[in-house]
Design a protein around this motif. Structure first.
Motif, PDB file in Angstrom:
ATOM      1  N   THR A   1       0.724  -1.324  -0.058  1.00  0.00           N
ATOM      2  CA  THR A   1       0.060  -0.170  -0.142  1.00  0.00           C
ATOM      3  C   THR A   1       1.081   1.296  -0.114  1.00  0.00           C
ATOM      4  O   THR A   1       0.634   2.298  -0.705  1.00  0.00           O
ATOM      5  CB  THR A   1      -0.960  -0.090   1.290  1.00  0.00           C
ATOM      6  N   LEU A   2       1.857   1.219   0.687  1.00  0.00           N
ATOM      7  CA  LEU A   2       2.793   2.311   0.826  1.00  0.00           C
ATOM      8  C   LEU A   2       3.534   2.634  -0.724  1.00  0.00           C
ATOM      9  O   LEU A   2       3.485   3.789  -0.917  1.00  0.00           O
ATOM     10  CB  LEU A   2       3.686   2.136   2.075  1.00  0.00           C
ATOM     11  N   GLN A   3       3.951   1.592  -1.202  1.00  0.00           N
ATOM     12  CA  GLN A   3       4.543   1.706  -2.456  1.00  0.00           C
ATOM     13  C   GLN A   3       3.535   2.298  -3.509  1.00  0.00           C
ATOM     14  O   GLN A   3       3.976   3.136  -4.279  1.00  0.00           O
ATOM     15  CB  GLN A   3       5.032   0.353  -3.148  1.00  0.00           C
ATOM     16  N   SER A   4       2.397   1.883  -3.383  1.00  0.00           N
ATOM     17  CA  SER A   4       1.115   2.397  -4.426  1.00  0.00           C
ATOM     18  C   SER A   4       0.903   3.757  -4.350  1.00  0.00           C
ATOM     19  O   SER A   4       0.951   4.689  -4.966  1.00  0.00           O
ATOM     20  CB  SER A   4       0.202   1.527  -4.141  1.00  0.00           C
ATOM     21  N   LEU A   5       0.835   4.292  -2.906  1.00  0.00           N
ATOM     22  CA  LEU A   5       0.875   5.734  -2.548  1.00  0.00           C
ATOM     23  C   LEU A   5       1.930   6.540  -3.174  1.00  0.00           C
ATOM     24  O   LEU A   5       1.684   7.583  -3.534  1.00  0.00           O
ATOM     25  CB  LEU A   5       0.535   5.773  -0.857  1.00  0.00           C
ATOM     26  N   ILE A   6       3.219   6.119  -2.796  1.00  0.00           N
ATOM     27  CA  ILE A   6       4.286   6.536  -3.164  1.00  0.00           C
ATOM     28  C   ILE A   6       3.993   6.978  -4.801  1.00  0.00           C
ATOM     29  O   ILE A   6       4.533   7.944  -5.156  1.00  0.00           O
ATOM     30  CB  ILE A   6       5.460   6.119  -2.806  1.00  0.00           C
ATOM     31  N   ILE A   7       3.819   5.985  -5.544  1.00  0.00           N
ATOM     32  CA  ILE A   7       3.866   5.824  -7.106  1.00  0.00           C
ATOM     33  C   ILE A   7       2.699   7.039  -7.462  1.00  0.00           C
ATOM     34  O   ILE A   7       2.806   7.907  -8.315  1.00  0.00           O
ATOM     35  CB  ILE A   7       3.630   4.639  -7.562  1.00  0.00           C
ATOM     36  N   VAL A   8       1.282   6.880  -6.707  1.00  0.00           N
ATOM     37  CA  VAL A   8       0.403   8.001  -7.027  1.00  0.00           C
ATOM     38  C   VAL A   8       0.921   9.340  -7.076  1.00  0.00           C
ATOM     39  O   VAL A   8       0.694  10.266  -7.537  1.00  0.00           O
ATOM     40  CB  VAL A   8      -0.798   7.357  -6.432  1.00  0.00           C
ATOM     41  N   SER A   9       1.181   9.411  -5.728  1.00  0.00           N
ATOM     42  CA  SER A   9       1.767  10.717  -5.182  1.00  0.00           C
ATOM     43  C   SER A   9       2.922  11.292  -6.026  1.00  0.00           C
ATOM     44  O   SER A   9       2.802  12.631  -6.555  1.00  0.00           O
ATOM     45  CB  SER A   9       2.679  10.650  -3.916  1.00  0.00           C
TER      46      SER A   9
END
Length: 110
Positions: free
Chosen positions: A4-12
């Protein structure tokens, strides 16, 4: 699989990149009249170049020897051009061309 953290970083990062590319021209050239001639030139020619590139991309795999010989694509492209010249409404012309193409491919030339 991404966490989830990696996905949030990518989207950000994607959001940040999009915002920078959208707002940077307004920060660099706050007055529209102060933009260099080269930027104004690009603003005139790039939309047509992008549309031309998309047309070539869309028709690159058409085999004109095999039935239906590219007829649905050519009819849809012609409808977009005629509608745009007639009505000067890009949403109308592209939307109508897309719907016409889908009808031709799925109903008439199926």
């Amino acid at each position: 699989m991404l966490t989830t953290l990696q996905s949030l970083i990518i989207v950000s990062m994607l959001m940040l990149g999009t915002c920078i590319t959208r707002f940077l021209p307004f920060l660099l050239y706050p007055d529209a009249a102060a933009a260099p001639r080269f930027i104004a030139y690009l603003g005139k020619v790039l939309p047509a170049a992008a549309i031309g590139l998309l047309v070539v991309y869309c028709i690159r795999d058409i085999d004109f020897v095999i039935s239906p010989h590219g007829l649905p694509e050519m009819i849809a492209i012609a409808s977009v051009v005629v509608l745009h010249i007639w009505k000067k409404n890009i949403l109308l012309s592209i939307g109508t061309g897309t719907v016409l193409y889908m009808l031709l491919v799925q109903v008439l030339f199926a």
